[in-house]
Design a protein around this motif. Structure first.
Motif, PDB file in Angstrom:
ATOM      1  N   SER A  66       8.338  -4.183  -2.276  1.00  0.00           N
ATOM      2  CA  SER A  66       9.913  -4.362  -2.965  1.00  0.00           C
ATOM      3  C   SER A  66      10.113  -5.828  -2.488  1.00  0.00           C
ATOM      4  O   SER A  66      11.393  -6.125  -2.966  1.00  0.00           O
ATOM      5  CB  SER A  66      10.565  -3.251  -1.948  1.00  0.00           C
ATOM      6  N   ASN A 104      -1.394  -5.110   3.289  1.00  0.00           N
ATOM      7  CA  ASN A 104      -0.125  -4.442   3.411  1.00  0.00           C
ATOM      8  C   ASN A 104       0.431  -4.797   4.768  1.00  0.00           C
ATOM      9  O   ASN A 104      -0.424  -4.925   5.699  1.00  0.00           O
ATOM     10  CB  ASN A 104      -0.143  -2.834   3.359  1.00  0.00           C
ATOM     11  N   ARG A 105       1.829  -4.891   5.080  1.00  0.00           N
ATOM     12  CA  ARG A 105       2.457  -5.152   6.143  1.00  0.00           C
ATOM     13  C   ARG A 105       1.676  -4.230   7.482  1.00  0.00           C
ATOM     14  O   ARG A 105       1.671  -4.543   8.396  1.00  0.00           O
ATOM     15  CB  ARG A 105       3.766  -5.467   6.227  1.00  0.00           C
ATOM     16  N   ASP A 106       1.885  -3.022   6.898  1.00  0.00           N
ATOM     17  CA  ASP A 106       1.366  -1.963   8.141  1.00  0.00           C
ATOM     18  C   ASP A 106      -0.053  -1.665   7.523  1.00  0.00           C
ATOM     19  O   ASP A 106      -0.163  -0.810   6.331  1.00  0.00           O
ATOM     20  CB  ASP A 106       2.346  -0.732   7.725  1.00  0.00           C
ATOM     21  N   GLY A 152       3.521   3.917  -2.488  1.00  0.00           N
ATOM     22  CA  GLY A 152       3.466   4.742  -3.703  1.00  0.00           C
ATOM     23  C   GLY A 152       3.248   4.079  -4.650  1.00  0.00           C
ATOM     24  O   GLY A 152       2.294   4.299  -5.642  1.00  0.00           O
ATOM     25  N   ALA A 153       3.911   2.710  -5.061  1.00  0.00           N
ATOM     26  CA  ALA A 153       3.620   2.109  -6.149  1.00  0.00           C
ATOM     27  C   ALA A 153       2.056   1.453  -6.293  1.00  0.00           C
ATOM     28  O   ALA A 153       1.426   1.583  -7.196  1.00  0.00           O
ATOM     29  CB  ALA A 153       4.716   1.101  -6.530  1.00  0.00           C
ATOM     30  N   LYS A 175      -1.630   1.931   6.596  1.00  0.00           N
ATOM     31  CA  LYS A 175      -1.734   2.352   4.981  1.00  0.00           C
ATOM     32  C   LYS A 175      -2.715   1.652   4.273  1.00  0.00           C
ATOM     33  O   LYS A 175      -3.210   2.251   3.393  1.00  0.00           O
ATOM     34  CB  LYS A 175      -0.102   1.983   4.580  1.00  0.00           C
ATOM     35  N   ALA A 184       0.912  -1.261  -0.018  1.00  0.00           N
ATOM     36  CA  ALA A 184      -0.157  -0.098  -0.144  1.00  0.00           C
ATOM     37  C   ALA A 184       0.904   1.134   0.049  1.00  0.00           C
ATOM     38  O   ALA A 184       0.309   2.316   0.476  1.00  0.00           O
ATOM     39  CB  ALA A 184      -0.890   0.049   1.156  1.00  0.00           C
TER      40      ALA A 184
END
Ligand code: ATR
Length: 280
Positions: A201, A157-159, A136-137, A162, A134
């Motif tokens: 990433s 998302n891990r976080d 920028g990409a 976001k 989640a």
């Protein structure tokens, strides 16, 4: 007396680091093919020099920039205007310099969508989509996917904060699309997903694991990994073994570059030549 050739118009990629960018070969091949008197180079600028760099654009004859890590957000104060999409995404990867000042664009999401539809023949309309990440990409990918009216987009998302923010943003700007903030990969609904996109990433390094257990992957699913620094990632390897169609991020790189080229020059980008420069 022989007439002096005018100095080439300058374009380039702004980043720190930016040494390994593939964009110079792609754009220089395109300028050459269309006989445009322009050059594309790397501008590796330290954060403390960013303001001075922007102050020097016209003196250097720079007419356009791509922006990469870590500046996709921090260039906003230098821009006179941005597109609606770039504002929503909160990131700019392309800048056009003109007499009216600097305008920011985000061609990453557009590049992703065009590659998906034009090259991979995947029409997102009414499809179920799962997205890893989640950042920028992911924001670029999700904002543009919505334009193609999928049935649902589930995001993990891990976080998790976001994920919640992104789902909130997407809900504010769209109707008729279901957005799901998944708290684990298991809740992404992969059993009914037509497309799985990795925007994280994870996969850039050879030893990186995959965020998705192979048991979730099914033939009939298109698995798209935005990573392009390596031909294949663990996720793409697992997907291939399971009979899924796969794509890495080189196609998106090509299409975001084609969109930037069109913004800067107004010319139709020479796709085949640009693709060949990337080894596609
Ligand atoms: P980009 O502009 O390339 O999206 P970014 O905004 O920094 O870069 O986002 C990086 C993404 O990769 C995020 O979704 C990040 O997850 P967090 O928001 O939880 O940090 C994800 N990411 C990076 N390393 C990760 C890891 N080891 N495991 C899971 N997700 C990871």
């Amino acid at each position: 007396m022989a007439q002096k050739k005018p100095l080439p118009t300058l374009f380039g990629v702004l980043g720190y680091p930016a040494k390994h960018s593939l964009s110079p070969r792609m754009h220089n091949a395109a300028f050459k093919a269309l006989k445009i008197n322009a050059r594309y180079r790397i501008f590796e600028v330290e954060p403390s020099r960013l303001k001075a760099f922007f102050a020097s654009l016209s003196r250097r004859g720079i007419a356009g920039l791509n922006v990469t890590i870590p500046y996709k957000q921090s260039v906003f104060p230098f821009l006179r205007s941005v597109t609606e999409e770039a504002a929503m995404i909160g990131a700019v990867n392309t800048i056009k310099v003109s007499a009216n000042g600097l305008r920011g664009y985000n061609t990453d999401g557009e590049g992703f969508l065009r590659h998906l539809i034009d090259d991979l023949s995947f029409d997102p309309r009414n499809r179920n989509i799962a997205v890893l990440g989640a950042g920028g990409a992911s924001r670029a990918v999700c904002v543009y996917l919505c334009k193609a009216k999928p049935r649902s987009i589930a995001i993990f998302n891990r976080d998790r904060s976001k994920t919640i923010d992104l789902v909130h943003l997407l809900n504010m700007h769209n109707t008729g699309i279901e957005f799901i903030a998944a708290d684990t990969v298991a809740h992404l609904g992969l059993e009914k997903a037509d497309l799985l996109v990795n925007t994280t990433s994870v996969g850039m390094n050879e030893t990186d694991p995959s965020l998705v257990d192979p048991s979730y992957l099914r033939p009939g699913m298109l698995v798209y990994d935005l990573v392009y620094s390596r031909k294949s990632t663990r996720l793409l390897g697992d997907a291939g073994n399971k009979g899924c169609r796969t794509a890495n991020g080189l196609g998106m790189l090509l299409y975001q570059g084609m969109a930037a080229f069109k913004i800067w020059t107004g010319r139709t980008p020479p796709k085949k030549i640009m693709a060949r420069s990337l080894g596609l």
